[in-house]
Design a protein around this motif. Sequence first.
Motif, PDB file in Angstrom:
ATOM      1  N   LEU A 148      58.802  31.858  86.888  1.00 39.59           N
ATOM      2  CA  LEU A 148      59.229  32.938  85.997  1.00 39.59           C
ATOM      3  C   LEU A 148      58.071  33.875  85.658  1.00 39.59           C
ATOM      4  CD1 LEU A 148      61.765  33.310  83.524  1.00 39.59           C
ATOM      5  CD2 LEU A 148      59.625  32.994  82.299  1.00 39.59           C
ATOM      6  N   ILE A 189      61.940  40.719  86.006  1.00 45.39           N
ATOM      7  CA  ILE A 189      62.816  40.150  84.983  1.00 45.39           C
ATOM      8  C   ILE A 189      62.937  41.100  83.796  1.00 45.39           C
ATOM      9  CG2 ILE A 189      63.008  38.279  83.287  1.00 45.39           C
ATOM     10  CD1 ILE A 189      61.922  36.385  85.377  1.00 45.39           C
ATOM     11  N   LEU A 217      68.410  33.776  78.556  1.00 41.36           N
ATOM     12  CA  LEU A 217      67.216  33.327  79.266  1.00 41.36           C
ATOM     13  C   LEU A 217      66.385  32.396  78.387  1.00 41.36           C
ATOM     14  CD1 LEU A 217      65.596  33.589  81.879  1.00 41.36           C
ATOM     15  CD2 LEU A 217      64.475  35.608  80.909  1.00 41.36           C
ATOM     16  N   ALA A 241      61.302  38.186  94.075  1.00 43.87           N
ATOM     17  CA  ALA A 241      61.936  39.099  93.123  1.00 43.87           C
ATOM     18  C   ALA A 241      61.977  40.527  93.655  1.00 43.87           C
ATOM     19  CB  ALA A 241      61.179  39.053  91.794  1.00 43.87           C
ATOM     20  N   TRP A 246      65.396  38.624  91.476  1.00 46.34           N
ATOM     21  CA  TRP A 246      64.695  37.547  90.780  1.00 46.34           C
ATOM     22  C   TRP A 246      65.534  36.271  90.648  1.00 46.34           C
ATOM     23  CZ3 TRP A 246      66.480  35.363  86.260  1.00 46.34           C
ATOM     24  CH2 TRP A 246      67.502  36.047  85.593  1.00 46.34           C
ATOM     25  N   SER A 247      66.853  36.401  90.663  1.00 50.55           N
ATOM     26  CA  SER A 247      67.702  35.219  90.431  1.00 50.55           C
ATOM     27  C   SER A 247      67.809  34.311  91.656  1.00 50.55           C
ATOM     28  CB  SER A 247      69.102  35.663  90.001  1.00 50.55           C
ATOM     29  OG  SER A 247      69.726  36.426  91.029  1.00 50.55           O
TER      30      SER A 247
END
Length: 415
Positions: A42, A49, A114, A170, A175-176
Amino acid sequence: MPASTSSFADIPVASSPVRGAWLVVGLLWGVGCLNYLDRVMLTTMRDSIKAAVPMGDDDFGMLTTAFLVVYGLLSPVGGWFADRFSRRRVILLSLVVWSLVTWATSYVQTFHQLLATRVLMGVSEACYIPAALAMIADYHQAESRSFATGIHMSGLYAGMALGGMGGWVAEHHGWSSSFFIFGCIGVCYGLLLFKFLKDAPSPHAAGTVQIREPVMTTARALFSTPAMWIIALQWGALSFAGWAFVTWMPTFLKDHFHLTQTYAGFTATIYMQVAAFAGVLAGGAWADRWSRTQLRARAWVPMTALLLAAPLVLLTAHTTLLWVAVIGLIAFGFGRGCLDANMMPILCQVAQPQHRATGYGLLNLMGCLVGGGSAYLGGWLQEAKLDLSWLITGAAALVLVAACLLAFVKPLRRG
């Protein structure tokens, strides 16, 4: 005699690992890799994000802080479960749940969603590290304990290094995607562990001596010795530096040296984690060999490496040359690796076998609370338009503090 009051002298020290010991290390290497990959990727996707999920820099720092606070608070409880029940079951449950949380993260659309997944990640991962390191200590006695621990910890560093791919994924695939893919991989790996991972068969393994005392009673027993206080303080000091690097080094390098998100993410993770990979293997092998003649070798090996690393970390904060900063990252990674290979073996020298997982959970609590503070402090500095070099300078000072504290650790047994 109750398990909590048995003498260290009553516990024989085997000269070799029990059957299946290296298979366990290999299986847990993969789990450790997924554990850290899922939690750190992350940080290398920050820009992507933030573009998809509106938030400020302090909010982004809060994501790591929330994870670390929950993870730290529950680590002693997770360790206590591993001491009281089957290490194998605790590890399996932790892996499957955090993998499902990782998969679910790919579907979040708001900051609060998140944040919720990071909290759940902290809950689910809290049980793994204490249980895994205690299981390795059950299988491996003094002759191979640091090296076996080091091999497992190299899996964590491999996961952190692979987490550097997050920025690239990403930018090119969204990004997912990473969260979805690695969540599915974790669930599948859990099926492999269900078939092949077993608790230690040794009659002296902590997992076969189920404790009945509450977690706070175990904590009081652990902290009845000065050595436990010392290693907790040094672990907290180094955790401040470690999580400052993990959370904010990609951003520091990107802003300070004008790098792209992808290049900054790789630079912040690859060099440090490759050095840490070398450190856990070299530091583990060195400590096992030296401990045959020097009882304090498991503390002195990381002490030496961190003393050498501290001034180079300070240079990283203030240099205008990227290659100098990279040297600082390499030095810190190697020193942290030497400590990670020896932290559970040091704990085994000051704590009784049936308290090992709880003891490591308490160290995680200390490290995560301090580490969460450093992650949030970086976000505050960003919001205040202050240079992140202040955070890295503080990290360098605490690396030196951690090294000095290790000099005062006095083992109670060979372990």
